[in-house]
Design an enzyme around this catalytic site. Structure first.
Site, PDB file in Angstrom:
ATOM      1  N   HIS A 179      30.308  -6.710  -7.087  1.00  0.00           N
ATOM      2  CA  HIS A 179      29.940  -7.657  -8.146  1.00  0.00           C
ATOM      3  C   HIS A 179      28.545  -7.382  -8.689  1.00  0.00           C
ATOM      4  CE1 HIS A 179      27.219 -10.013  -5.503  1.00  0.00           C
ATOM      5  NE2 HIS A 179      28.070  -9.676  -4.545  1.00  0.00           N
ATOM      6  N   CYS A 195      28.760  -8.036   0.845  1.00  0.00           N
ATOM      7  CA  CYS A 195      29.305  -7.424  -0.356  1.00  0.00           C
ATOM      8  C   CYS A 195      28.435  -6.298  -0.912  1.00  0.00           C
ATOM      9  CB  CYS A 195      29.582  -8.471  -1.418  1.00  0.00           C
ATOM     10  SG  CYS A 195      30.778  -9.725  -0.896  1.00  0.00           S
TER      11      CYS A 195
END
Length: 231
Positions: A179, A195
């Site tokens: 992301h 992440c």
């Protein structure tokens, strides 16, 4: 040459889906790396999105972490495959003719704790963020954004930033995300609780290029004495 960066990977394992901006890891040493004096126009401000994205400041991001075409690091992988190398803080999107697009990324504790093959099950523009219940238990201040409360609205303060790719393995959500929302000064560093994060400009570019159902390969960490390897 890509300069090596050395990070402390200590600390309890973070929840993979957290993707927060909390600095659970600290960079203990960053070796000098040539920084861009004049950034490419693609890293300028973006004003035609639902929320404004500021320009990347000059002289902050090392040139080896800027988006660029390179040789495919794994010729066995087909076009459209995403390869994440947490140790080197790099993400590759395999292209035609033995080439790949390389993006610099920020990684977190969870980025070193999960590896394997996954599928990009779906992707979202300006996604909502819902911290898992385990994280809310550790951080009661996140209760307003819990799954039960519907998560955090999209926008500049959302930890997922402008785009998010959701990774599944064997039909199950890995809780692992690729992301946006990486602050430029932390690109290439281990600064979040989970992440893989990109600059929003790169997250938008990657979003447009990665096909639905794309294969994602997350390489295992192979750090030796804390040092990153290089291609």
């Amino acid at each position: 040459m890509v300069k090596r960066r050395i990070f402390l990977t200590a600390g309890a394992a973070a929840v993979l889906s957290a993707c927060t901006t909390q600095k659970e890891l600290k960079a203990v040493e960053t070796l000098p790396s040539q920084t861009a004096q004049l950034l490419p126009a693609r890293y300028g401000a973006i004003t035609d999105e639902p929320f404004p994205i500021p320009a990347v400041p000059e002289g902050v991001v090392p040139t080896d972490l800027l988006r660029q075409e390179v040789n495919n690091p794994d010729p066995a992988q087909p076009e459209g495959t995403v390869i994440v190398d947490p140790d080197r803080a790099l993400l590759f999107l395999v292209q035609k003719d033995g080439k790949a697009l390389r993006y610099g990324v920020g990684v977190g504790a969870a980025g070193f704790g999960w590896s394997g093959d996954a599928v990009m099950q779906f992707k979202r523009k300006w996604p909502r963020w819902t911290p898992p219940d385990e994280m809310v238990a550790r951080r009661p201040d996140l209760e307003p954004y819990s799954i039960a409360n519907g998560g955090m609205d999209p926008g500049p303060g959302n930890p997922l930033g402008s785009r998010a790719l959701y990774l599944f393995q064997n039909g199950q959500d890995t809780l692992y995300r690729i992301h946006g929302a990486c602050e430029p000064k932390y690109l290439g560093q281990a600064v979040s609780s989970g992440c893989i994060r990109l600059l929003d400009q790169d997250a938008i570019d990657l979003y447009e290029r990665v096909p639905h159902g794309a294969k994602v390969v997350v390489l295992p960490s192979v750090w030796k004495d804390g040092a990153r390897g290089i291609y």
